[in-house]
Design an enzyme around this catalytic site. Structure first.
Site, PDB file in Angstrom:
ATOM      1  CG  ASP A  40      -4.413 -13.489   8.382  1.00 13.62           C
ATOM      2  OD1 ASP A  40      -5.008 -14.486   7.906  1.00 13.62           O
ATOM      3  OD2 ASP A  40      -4.761 -12.631   9.385  1.00 13.62           O
ATOM      4  CG  ASP A  51      -6.361  -0.363  -3.020  1.00 22.21           C
ATOM      5  OD1 ASP A  51      -5.318  -0.717  -3.347  1.00 22.21           O
ATOM      6  OD2 ASP A  51      -6.820   0.732  -2.900  1.00 22.21           O
ATOM      7  CG  ASP A  57      -8.232 -16.730   5.109  1.00 21.67           C
ATOM      8  OD1 ASP A  57      -7.479 -17.605   4.964  1.00 21.67           O
ATOM      9  OD2 ASP A  57      -8.918 -16.656   6.072  1.00 21.67           O
ATOM     10  CE  LYS A  88      -4.127   1.789   0.416  1.00 24.85           C
ATOM     11  NZ  LYS A  88      -5.046   1.821  -0.930  1.00 24.85           N
TER      12      LYS A  88
END
Ligand code: NAD
Length: 355
Positions: free
Chosen positions: A247, A223, A251, A191
């Site tokens: 993380d 994003d 997922d 980011k």
């Protein structure tokens, strides 16, 4: 060759799926003339019941003197009301930290035979996808300075993200090496338009890329990455990112494969020893019924052969056997959509039969 493997079966379906992986490893050992010696140690709820702690010293010592570690899963309703530091899940952080595991490798692959399980539209996944997420595991905001304080508007909490050059360099090198062994494309996710840690991350990624001219590098904001994963997952080969971004994105990536019982993982320390485990939990709802899908754990064992023991052919032999079994239409209950299915032990035997 002779390899000593510590087994942490844990709770719920852990003992069933680890036993399946042990059978597959033993069959591979026989085929390629290797000896795998297995030693079991207690972890999680099983360790709490037996020794009063989720991670006994003997388990840590056993893992540290083994060549590698295979873990099932920990946790279950029986221990859910215990205080945080006595919860079975606490053992996972303990063993990762004791073994210095700073790298988490999570492949997310859509098997052609399982396309119908994928929640994405058919035209998006027509070419399938095979992504390797390299996540930093011991730094960043999960380990930074944190606290509660009185602020301008009363009670407030804060967590801080901190990354050192050393922490970034070592994980980025793992990712470039991984990309070199695959399709030679690395996406670094950060980011950098907002965070200083990301700007340092990006600078170091580009410095190190000079050592890997054969690997194509791209930067991507987190994003955008979250969006691209569901828009065009096949554009990714290897992804490298920080602890928290990894993380969340890993997922997301596991969900688009549509099958939690299929996904393995490896946690590595820079040396050859690692900890290999399925990404799913202990599935207490199906424990002891011989219906769990053992493939994630069997593929975790395949990752162990590749990353800890450098046994490429042996590892690929397991991956190919899983591919063949699925292509032949064999399914465990979680993949069967209400149709016919094999038990855990039957699926294990089918995979062994295809080795
Ligand atoms: P879970 O992954 O155990 O189960 C989620 C759902 O997926 C359940 O319906 C389960 O039956 C199914 N499932 C999971 N693995 C499967 C497999 N191999 N074959 C077929 N179906 C499978 O997640 P949960 O229910 O949120 O957690 C259960 C326990 O596991 C909790 O105590 C949790 O803390 C623990 N947990 C442990 C780990 C770990 O050991 N690394 C990871 C996640 C959760």
């Amino acid at each position: 060759m002779n390899y000593n493997i510590a087994l942490l079966k844990g709770d719920g379906i852990g003992p069933e799926i680890v036993s399946s992986a042990v059978k597959v490893l033993s069959a591979v050992g026989e085929k390629y003339s290797h000896t795998f010696n297995f030693t079991e140690y207690d972890i999680g709820g099983a360790a709490l019941d037996k020794c009063g702690v989720p991670l006994p010293d003997e388990t840590v010592e056993g893992c540290l003197k083994s060549d590698s570690v295979l873990l099932g899963a920990v946790g279950g309703p029986k221990w859910d009301t215990l205080p945080g530091n006595m919860r079975p899940e606490k053992a996972l952080l303990g063993i990762r930290s004791a073994m210095g595991l700073f790298t988490n490798l999570r492949p997310a692959k859509l098997y052609p035979a399982l396309k119908s399980e994928c929640p994405l539209r058919e035209d998006i996944v027509k070419d399938g996808f095979d992504i390797m997420i390299v996540r930093e595991l011991t730094g960043g905001i999960y380990f930074g300075e944190r606290g509660m304080r009185e602020g301008k508007y009363g009670e407030e909490a804060y967590d801080t993200e901190c990354y050192s050059r050393m922490e970034i360099e070592r994980i980025v090198r793992v990712a470039f090496e991984s990309a070199r062994k695959r399709n030679k494309k690395l996406t670094s996710i950060d980011k950098a338009n907002v965070l200083d840690t990301s700007r340092l991350w990006r600078k170091i990624v580009h410095e190190i890329s000079a050592e890997y001219p054969d690997v194509e590098l791209e930067d991507m904001l987190v994003d955008n990455a979250a969006m691209q994963l569901v828009r065009n997952p096949s554009r990714f080969d290897v992804i490298v990112t920080t602890n928290m971004f990894g993380d969340i994105l890993s997922d997301e990536a596991s969900q688009i494969t549509g099958s939690i019982g299929m996904l393995p993982s490896a946690s590595l320390c820079g040396g050859t020893r690692g900890l290999y485990e399925p990404i799913h939990g202990s599935a207490p709802d199906i424990a002891g019924q011989n219906i769990a899908n053992p493939i994630a754990t069997i593929l975790s064992a395949a990752m162990m052969l590749l990353y800890s023991f450098d046994l490429k052919e042996e590892s690929q032999c397991i991956v190919d056997a899983v591919d063949k079994v699925l292509s032949c239409g064999y399914r465990t209950k979680d993949l069967a959509n209400g149709g016919e299915y094999l038990s855990t032990s039957e699926m294990t035997d089918k995979i062994i039969g295809m080795l």
